[in-house]
Motif scaffolding. Structure first.
Motif, mmCIF file in Angstrom:
data_model
loop_
_atom_site.group_PDB
_atom_site.id
_atom_site.type_symbol
_atom_site.label_atom_id
_atom_site.label_comp_id
_atom_site.label_asym_id
_atom_site.label_seq_id
_atom_site.Cartn_x
_atom_site.Cartn_y
_atom_site.Cartn_z
ATOM 1 N N LEU A 4 38.734 2.851 29.027
ATOM 2 C CA LEU A 4 38.075 2.202 27.902
ATOM 3 C C LEU A 4 37.636 0.797 28.274
ATOM 4 O O LEU A 4 38.433 0.005 28.779
ATOM 5 C CB LEU A 4 39.024 2.143 26.700
ATOM 6 C CG LEU A 4 39.602 3.476 26.243
ATOM 7 C CD1 LEU A 4 40.604 3.247 25.123
ATOM 8 C CD2 LEU A 4 38.507 4.426 25.811
ATOM 9 N N ASP A 5 36.370 0.510 28.042
ATOM 10 C CA ASP A 5 35.823 -0.835 28.221
ATOM 11 C C ASP A 5 35.485 -1.340 26.825
ATOM 12 O O ASP A 5 34.537 -0.857 26.204
ATOM 13 C CB ASP A 5 34.568 -0.811 29.097
ATOM 14 C CG ASP A 5 34.847 -0.307 30.503
ATOM 15 O OD1 ASP A 5 35.861 -0.735 31.086
ATOM 16 O OD2 ASP A 5 34.059 0.507 31.011
ATOM 17 N N GLU A 6 36.285 -2.284 26.325
ATOM 18 C CA GLU A 6 36.086 -2.768 24.960
ATOM 19 C C GLU A 6 35.207 -4.013 24.953
ATOM 20 O O GLU A 6 35.378 -4.918 25.766
ATOM 21 C CB GLU A 6 37.434 -3.053 24.313
ATOM 22 C CG GLU A 6 38.241 -1.773 24.178
ATOM 23 C CD GLU A 6 39.399 -1.890 23.213
ATOM 24 O OE1 GLU A 6 39.306 -2.677 22.258
ATOM 25 O OE2 GLU A 6 40.381 -1.181 23.437
ATOM 26 N N TYR A 7 34.259 -4.027 24.005
ATOM 27 C CA TYR A 7 33.320 -5.133 23.874
ATOM 28 C C TYR A 7 33.367 -5.670 22.450
ATOM 29 O O TYR A 7 33.277 -4.913 21.494
ATOM 30 C CB TYR A 7 31.891 -4.667 24.201
ATOM 31 C CG TYR A 7 31.751 -4.145 25.611
ATOM 32 C CD1 TYR A 7 31.686 -5.015 26.682
ATOM 33 C CD2 TYR A 7 31.693 -2.782 25.862
ATOM 34 C CE1 TYR A 7 31.560 -4.548 27.985
ATOM 35 C CE2 TYR A 7 31.568 -2.296 27.149
ATOM 36 C CZ TYR A 7 31.504 -3.184 28.202
ATOM 37 O OH TYR A 7 31.381 -2.704 29.485
ATOM 38 N N ASP A 8 33.497 -6.977 22.337
ATOM 39 C CA ASP A 8 33.507 -7.639 21.041
ATOM 40 C C ASP A 8 32.075 -8.065 20.705
ATOM 41 O O ASP A 8 31.748 -9.248 20.706
ATOM 42 C CB ASP A 8 34.450 -8.845 21.067
ATOM 43 C CG ASP A 8 34.531 -9.539 19.724
ATOM 44 O OD1 ASP A 8 34.268 -8.881 18.702
ATOM 45 O OD2 ASP A 8 34.848 -10.736 19.691
ATOM 46 N N TRP A 9 31.239 -7.077 20.448
ATOM 47 C CA TRP A 9 29.841 -7.323 20.108
ATOM 48 C C TRP A 9 29.666 -6.969 18.642
ATOM 49 O O TRP A 9 29.765 -5.813 18.254
ATOM 50 C CB TRP A 9 28.918 -6.490 20.975
ATOM 51 C CG TRP A 9 29.029 -6.796 22.441
ATOM 52 C CD1 TRP A 9 29.610 -7.894 23.013
ATOM 53 C CD2 TRP A 9 28.555 -6.000 23.520
ATOM 54 N NE1 TRP A 9 29.522 -7.829 24.370
ATOM 55 C CE2 TRP A 9 28.868 -6.667 24.720
ATOM 56 C CE3 TRP A 9 27.890 -4.789 23.585
ATOM 57 C CZ2 TRP A 9 28.546 -6.164 25.970
ATOM 58 C CZ3 TRP A 9 27.561 -4.282 24.831
ATOM 59 C CH2 TRP A 9 27.877 -4.974 26.003
ATOM 60 N N SER A 10 29.420 -7.986 17.846
ATOM 61 C CA SER A 10 29.370 -7.785 16.399
ATOM 62 C C SER A 10 28.488 -8.849 15.770
ATOM 63 O O SER A 10 27.997 -9.752 16.449
ATOM 64 C CB SER A 10 30.784 -7.897 15.836
ATOM 65 O OG SER A 10 31.286 -9.211 16.045
ATOM 66 N N CYS A 11 28.338 -8.748 14.475
ATOM 67 C CA CYS A 11 27.602 -9.790 13.758
ATOM 68 C C CYS A 11 28.354 -11.111 13.803
ATOM 69 O O CYS A 11 27.748 -12.175 13.813
ATOM 70 C CB CYS A 11 27.339 -9.354 12.321
ATOM 71 S SG CYS A 11 26.137 -8.012 12.223
ATOM 72 N N GLU A 12 29.675 -11.035 13.836
ATOM 73 C CA GLU A 12 30.470 -12.258 13.986
ATOM 74 C C GLU A 12 30.166 -12.919 15.331
ATOM 75 O O GLU A 12 30.056 -14.141 15.407
ATOM 76 C CB GLU A 12 31.966 -11.952 13.870
ATOM 77 C CG GLU A 12 32.419 -11.703 12.463
ATOM 78 C CD GLU A 12 32.302 -12.934 11.570
ATOM 79 O OE1 GLU A 12 32.553 -14.064 12.030
ATOM 80 O OE2 GLU A 12 31.952 -12.748 10.399
ATOM 81 N N GLU A 55 26.851 1.948 32.521
ATOM 82 C CA GLU A 55 27.934 2.393 33.400
ATOM 83 C C GLU A 55 28.874 3.374 32.712
ATOM 84 O O GLU A 55 29.641 4.067 33.364
ATOM 85 C CB GLU A 55 28.717 1.178 33.908
ATOM 86 C CG GLU A 55 27.875 0.243 34.756
ATOM 87 C CD GLU A 55 28.610 -1.034 35.123
ATOM 88 O OE1 GLU A 55 29.805 -1.173 34.774
ATOM 89 O OE2 GLU A 55 27.990 -1.890 35.754
ATOM 90 N N ALA A 56 28.818 3.446 31.382
ATOM 91 C CA ALA A 56 29.728 4.302 30.617
ATOM 92 C C ALA A 56 29.213 5.733 30.539
ATOM 93 O O ALA A 56 28.008 5.981 30.566
ATOM 94 C CB ALA A 56 29.895 3.738 29.210
ATOM 95 N N ASP A 57 30.157 6.662 30.409
ATOM 96 C CA ASP A 57 29.796 8.053 30.160
ATOM 97 C C ASP A 57 29.406 8.248 28.697
ATOM 98 O O ASP A 57 28.638 9.147 28.364
ATOM 99 C CB ASP A 57 30.980 8.977 30.480
ATOM 100 C CG ASP A 57 31.307 8.972 31.961
ATOM 101 O OD1 ASP A 57 30.394 9.239 32.768
ATOM 102 O OD2 ASP A 57 32.462 8.682 32.307
ATOM 103 N N SER A 58 29.982 7.419 27.831
ATOM 104 C CA SER A 58 29.718 7.513 26.401
ATOM 105 C C SER A 58 29.992 6.163 25.752
ATOM 106 O O SER A 58 30.674 5.318 26.324
ATOM 107 C CB SER A 58 30.624 8.585 25.781
ATOM 108 O OG SER A 58 30.297 8.793 24.438
ATOM 109 N N ILE A 59 29.462 5.999 24.535
ATOM 110 C CA ILE A 59 29.663 4.777 23.778
ATOM 111 C C ILE A 59 30.270 5.145 22.427
ATOM 112 O O ILE A 59 29.737 6.009 21.729
ATOM 113 C CB ILE A 59 28.333 4.026 23.563
ATOM 114 C CG1 ILE A 59 27.700 3.668 24.899
ATOM 115 C CG2 ILE A 59 28.563 2.771 22.707
ATOM 116 C CD1 ILE A 59 26.255 3.205 24.786
ATOM 117 N N LEU A 60 31.366 4.498 22.085
ATOM 118 C CA LEU A 60 31.964 4.653 20.766
ATOM 119 C C LEU A 60 31.615 3.400 19.978
ATOM 120 O O LEU A 60 32.130 2.323 20.259
ATOM 121 C CB LEU A 60 33.480 4.821 20.871
ATOM 122 C CG LEU A 60 34.247 4.907 19.555
ATOM 123 C CD1 LEU A 60 33.741 6.077 18.706
ATOM 124 C CD2 LEU A 60 35.730 5.039 19.815
#
Length: 78
Positions: free
Chosen positions: A40-48, A67-72
Motif C-alpha cells: 500500500l502506498d498511501e497519499y494524503d491528497w485531498s481538498c485539505e 506505478e500502482a496496479d490499482s488505485i483506491l
C-alpha cells in the motif's frame, strides 16, 4: 509464490477517511483468503491538502499513480 499487488490509497476527504480503512480491511481479508499480498502506498491528497498547499497532489502525482496496479480512491471534495 504469491503475487503482490501495489495499491495507491487516497482516502481524500469526508467519508473517504471513514470508508477507505474499511475497504482496506476487506482487501486484507481477500489477500489472506486468496494468497496474495498488498503493498500500500498511501497519499494524503485531498481538498485539505489543496487548501494548505495550493495543489491537490504534487507535480509528479500522476507518475506516482502509474506505478500502482490499482488505485483506491475515497471521496474527494468538501
Amino acid at each position: 509464490m504469491s503475487k503482490t499487488y501495489r495499491i495507491a490509497v487516497i482516502p481524500g476527504d469526508g467519508i473517504g477517511k471513514e470508508t477507505v480503512p474499511e475497504s482496506l480491511r476487506v482487501l486484507d481479508a481477500a489477500a489472506r483468503r486468496f494468497n496474495f499480498s498488498l503493498k500500500l502506498d498511501e497519499y494524503d491528497w485531498s481538498c485539505e491538502t489543496y487548501k494548505k498547499t495550493g495543489a491537490m497532489m504534487p507535480a509528479d502525482g500522476m507518475d506516482r499513480l502509474k506505478e500502482a496496479d490499482s488505485i483506491l480512491l475515497g471521496a474527494v471534495g468538501f
